[in-house]
Design a protein around this motif. Structure first.
Motif, short mmCIF file in Angstrom:
data_model
loop_
_atom_site.label_atom_id
_atom_site.label_comp_id
_atom_site.label_asym_id
_atom_site.label_seq_id
_atom_site.Cartn_x
_atom_site.Cartn_y
_atom_site.Cartn_z
N TRP A 90 0.86 -1.18 0.00
CA TRP A 90 0.00 0.00 0.00
C TRP A 90 0.90 1.23 0.00
N VAL A 91 0.63 2.14 -0.93
CA VAL A 91 1.33 3.42 -0.98
C VAL A 91 0.28 4.48 -1.28
N ASP A 92 0.19 5.47 -0.40
CA ASP A 92 -0.78 6.54 -0.58
C ASP A 92 -0.54 7.25 -1.91
N GLY A 93 -1.57 7.35 -2.71
CA GLY A 93 -1.47 8.03 -4.00
C GLY A 93 -1.13 7.14 -5.17
N ALA A 94 -0.74 5.89 -4.90
CA ALA A 94 -0.43 4.97 -6.00
C ALA A 94 -1.72 4.59 -6.71
N VAL A 95 -1.59 4.27 -7.98
CA VAL A 95 -2.73 3.83 -8.78
C VAL A 95 -2.57 2.32 -8.99
N TYR A 96 -3.60 1.60 -8.61
CA TYR A 96 -3.58 0.15 -8.78
C TYR A 96 -4.21 -0.18 -10.12
N LEU A 97 -3.55 -1.08 -10.85
CA LEU A 97 -3.93 -1.41 -12.22
C LEU A 97 -4.49 -2.82 -12.30
N GLY A 98 -5.35 -3.03 -13.27
CA GLY A 98 -5.90 -4.36 -13.50
C GLY A 98 -6.16 -4.57 -14.98
N ARG A 99 -6.53 -5.79 -15.32
CA ARG A 99 -6.82 -6.13 -16.73
C ARG A 99 -8.32 -6.30 -16.92
N ASP A 100 -8.76 -5.93 -18.10
CA ASP A 100 -10.14 -6.15 -18.52
C ASP A 100 -10.08 -7.20 -19.63
N ALA A 101 -10.94 -8.20 -19.58
CA ALA A 101 -10.93 -9.26 -20.59
C ALA A 101 -11.13 -8.72 -22.00
N ASP A 102 -11.79 -7.57 -22.13
CA ASP A 102 -12.02 -6.98 -23.45
C ASP A 102 -10.85 -6.16 -23.96
N ALA A 103 -9.82 -5.97 -23.12
CA ALA A 103 -8.63 -5.21 -23.52
C ALA A 103 -7.41 -5.82 -22.82
N PRO A 104 -7.06 -7.05 -23.17
CA PRO A 104 -6.01 -7.75 -22.44
C PRO A 104 -4.61 -7.15 -22.56
N SER A 105 -4.41 -6.25 -23.51
CA SER A 105 -3.10 -5.63 -23.68
C SER A 105 -2.92 -4.37 -22.84
N LEU A 106 -3.95 -4.00 -22.09
CA LEU A 106 -3.89 -2.79 -21.27
C LEU A 106 -3.94 -3.13 -19.79
N LEU A 107 -3.18 -2.39 -19.00
CA LEU A 107 -3.31 -2.39 -17.55
C LEU A 107 -3.98 -1.07 -17.21
N LEU A 108 -5.23 -1.16 -16.78
CA LEU A 108 -6.06 0.02 -16.57
C LEU A 108 -6.21 0.32 -15.08
N PRO A 109 -6.34 1.59 -14.72
CA PRO A 109 -6.58 1.94 -13.32
C PRO A 109 -7.86 1.28 -12.82
N CYS A 110 -7.79 0.64 -11.68
CA CYS A 110 -8.94 -0.08 -11.12
C CYS A 110 -10.05 0.86 -10.68
N ALA A 111 -9.71 2.08 -10.30
CA ALA A 111 -10.70 2.99 -9.74
C ALA A 111 -11.30 3.95 -10.76
N VAL A 112 -10.96 3.79 -12.04
CA VAL A 112 -11.45 4.69 -13.08
C VAL A 112 -12.01 3.86 -14.22
N ALA A 113 -13.19 4.23 -14.69
CA ALA A 113 -13.79 3.54 -15.83
C ALA A 113 -13.73 4.46 -17.04
N PRO A 114 -13.21 3.95 -18.17
CA PRO A 114 -13.16 4.80 -19.37
C PRO A 114 -14.56 5.10 -19.90
N GLY A 115 -14.67 6.21 -20.62
CA GLY A 115 -15.94 6.63 -21.18
C GLY A 115 -16.26 5.98 -22.51
N VAL A 116 -15.37 5.13 -23.00
CA VAL A 116 -15.58 4.40 -24.25
C VAL A 116 -15.33 2.92 -23.99
N ALA A 117 -15.74 2.09 -24.92
CA ALA A 117 -15.50 0.66 -24.78
C ALA A 117 -14.00 0.40 -24.67
N VAL A 118 -13.61 -0.43 -23.71
CA VAL A 118 -12.18 -0.66 -23.49
C VAL A 118 -11.51 -1.31 -24.70
N SER A 119 -12.24 -2.07 -25.49
CA SER A 119 -11.64 -2.67 -26.70
C SER A 119 -11.26 -1.59 -27.70
#
Length: 131
Positions: A46-75
């Motif tokens: 845990w580090v204050d201010g760090a952004v934790y990343l995860g994968r979406d099955a529809d965009a496996p080549s991206l590591l996306l911020p877990c706390a933010v949802a894009p406004g367009v389809a991730v694919s």
């Protein structure tokens, strides 16, 4: 997970506080002002201010911020980012700076390399400054 600027310094210092067995379980990439740490989610510190990343099955080549949802389809986002990315996939998406970081070259975390990164000021924060 990713840290930028002062958060990258805090992340590096937090990682250096771990034992060598923990470091061996992580991979990372670093550059001026950014530090990306990859590993099993439950093992990451845990580090204050760090952004934790995860994968979406529809965009496996991206590591996306877990706390933010894009406004367009991730694919679609993945397709657009891969078209302009240098360094290849996978790509970490950094929401604060709107940068993409290729993590395909991630290597095992080295205490020596991390200390050198901090000492060289690659963190974007002058050496010795406290975040």
């Amino acid at each position: 997970m990713v840290g930028e600027g002062a958060v990258a310094v805090a992340l590096a210092r937090r990682v250096l506080a771990e034992d060598d067995a923990r470091l061996a379980a992580w991979e990372g990439v670093a550059g001026p002002g950014v530090l990306v740490l990859l590993g099993a989610s439950e093992s990451l510190p845990w580090v204050d201010g760090a952004v934790y990343l995860g994968r979406d099955a529809d965009a496996p080549s991206l590591l996306l911020p877990c706390a933010v949802a894009p406004g367009v389809a991730v694919s679609l986002l993945e397709h657009a980012f891969l078209a302009r990315a240098e360094g290849g996939a996978p790509l970490a998406v950094l929401p604060a700076s709107l940068h993409l970081v290729s993590v395909g070259a991630a290597r095992s975390v080295s205490r020596t390399t991390l200390v050198a990164w901090l000492e060289e000021g690659q963190s974007g924060v002058p050496p010795g400054d406290t975040p």
